[in-house]
Design an enzyme around this catalytic site. Structure first.
Site, PDB file in Angstrom:
ATOM      1  N   SER A  61      23.893  52.944  78.987  1.00  0.00           N
ATOM      2  CA  SER A  61      23.919  54.406  78.820  1.00  0.00           C
ATOM      3  C   SER A  61      22.569  55.079  79.017  1.00  0.00           C
ATOM      4  CB  SER A  61      24.465  54.777  77.452  1.00  0.00           C
ATOM      5  OG  SER A  61      25.867  54.701  77.486  1.00  0.00           O
ATOM      6  N   LYS A  64      22.482  57.274  81.888  1.00  0.00           N
ATOM      7  CA  LYS A  64      23.035  58.641  81.820  1.00  0.00           C
ATOM      8  C   LYS A  64      21.920  59.689  81.845  1.00  0.00           C
ATOM      9  CE  LYS A  64      26.998  57.032  79.051  1.00  0.00           C
ATOM     10  NZ  LYS A  64      27.524  56.937  77.667  1.00  0.00           N
ATOM     11  N   TYR A 188      30.221  55.045  88.118  1.00  0.00           N
ATOM     12  CA  TYR A 188      29.707  55.059  86.744  1.00  0.00           C
ATOM     13  C   TYR A 188      29.396  53.636  86.255  1.00  0.00           C
ATOM     14  CZ  TYR A 188      29.927  55.361  81.638  1.00  0.00           C
ATOM     15  OH  TYR A 188      29.660  55.224  80.296  1.00  0.00           O
TER      16      TYR A 188
HETATM   17  N1  GLU Z   1      28.852  51.332  80.243  1.00  0.00           N
HETATM   18  C1  GLU Z   1      29.019  51.568  78.831  1.00  0.00           C
HETATM   19  C2  GLU Z   1      30.375  52.186  78.571  1.00  0.00           C
HETATM   20  O1  GLU Z   1      30.783  53.014  79.306  1.00  0.00           O
HETATM   21  C3  GLU Z   1      27.934  52.453  78.356  1.00  0.00           C
HETATM   22  C4  GLU Z   1      27.997  52.760  76.867  1.00  0.00           C
HETATM   23  C5  GLU Z   1      26.652  52.717  76.213  1.00  0.00           C
HETATM   24  O2  GLU Z   1      25.720  52.134  76.731  1.00  0.00           O
HETATM   25  O3  GLU Z   1      26.516  53.285  75.121  1.00  0.00           O
HETATM   26  O4  GLU Z   1      31.054  51.843  77.655  1.00  0.00           O
END
Ligand code: GLU
Length: 300
Positions: A61, A64, A188
């Protein structure tokens, strides 16, 4: 600073509880949780490292943040017509608020909001071009080309990512997904599977911290806004607790990484793969708390 980091590593290894690795992504579940690294870039252009700072981990994440920077560059404020800017108070993959708020995610850091952000980056081009933009931005921000996507981790999440699939289809039902769910999700999952070391991550955070050594890839206004979102939403339903303990904008990932920004002062990368019950790095959060206490870098 080097002494502070060395003593943080010693304190981290003195404790027995390392948390638990992300169980829902098989490739991450099998990693040894008893690992730790911390890197700090300071305003005078120096970098300090302690622990396994050359070890690559899945940024998950934390990607992001970079996708948001890229999306703001691509579609600007239009992004805010599709995603809000409020803390969620719910877990990262929660569907509850999305239903109540008719497919309008609370913020770009919960999964639903990040999927919309990636969707905005994807429109009008192939997934590989959207991914090249995010990866290119990360490489530029960290002054390092040796950063790649781990396709095995992406495939692992693709296989087990039912919740994210549910979120994408739910967004689509409300007209808030403009590309085919499989294409946006594939992009994603690959973006989340980017691997970095803490040394690279700390370098990448310099632009957000506004350090003089950073490449100029983000405007001051965008950096401020991204930092505000990291402070209020960067640790999901643990964001208030992180602000309380550390007092700095931070973004966690289920790979165990945390990117922390001390505006105008420092950029910090931390990694330890065991997670606490919010899905944030257990030892990483402890280390961030120790560093904040030792340096007084809290923005409050
Ligand atoms: N790829 C993970 C998901 O979508 C990222 C979540 C995270 O790192 O908090 O669940």
């Amino acid at each position: 600073m080097q002494e502070t980091l060395t003593s943080i590593v010693a304190e981290i290894f003195a404790e027995d509880d390392w948390g638990q690795t992300a169980q829902y992504i098989p490739e991450l579940a099998s990693i040894d949780p008893k690992q730790f690294a911390i890197s700090v870039c300071t305003a005078d252009g120096r970098q300090f490292n302690a622990g396994s700072t050359d070890k690559r981990f899945s940024i998950q994440s934390i990607s992001k943040v970079f996708a948001l920077v890229a999306a703001l560059g691509r579609v600007g404020d239009q992004l805010w017509t599709r995603v809000s800017r409020e803390p969620s108070g719910t877990s990262f993959d929660s569907v509850v608020l999305l239903e109540q708020e008719k497919g309008h995610p609370r913020n770009p850091f919960v999964n639903a909001g990040a999927i919309v952000t990636t969707d905005a980056l994807l429109s009008g081009r192939e997934p590989k071009l959207a991914l090249a933009e995010v990866l290119g931005l990360i490489r530029q921000m960290s002054d390092c080309d040796d950063i790649y996507i781990n396709d095995v981790v992406a495939a692992s999440e693709q296989k087990t990512g039912s919740r994210n699939k549910a979120l994408a289809y739910y967004l689509q039902s409300h007209g808030n997904l403009h590309n085919a769910p499989d294409l946006t999700l594939g992009t994603y999952f690959h973006q989340c599977a980017i691997e970095m070391t803490t040394a690279q991550l700390a370098m990448a955070g310099r632009s957000l911290a506004g350090l003089a050594s950073a490449p100029r890839v983000i405007s001051l206004q965008h950096a401020r806004r991204v930092n505000a979102l990291m402070m209020t939403c960067g640790h999901y339903d643990g964001s208030g607790d992180f602000a309380f303990r550390v007092g700095l904008p931070g973004k966690s990932g289920v790979g165990g990484g945390i990117l922390i920004v001390a505006p105008k002062v420092a950029s910090i990368g931390i990694w330890s793969p065991g997670l606490n019950h919010y899905g944030n790095s257990h030892a990483g959060t402890r280390a961030a708390t120790m560093l904040s206490k030792a340096t007084n870098w809290s923005v409050f």
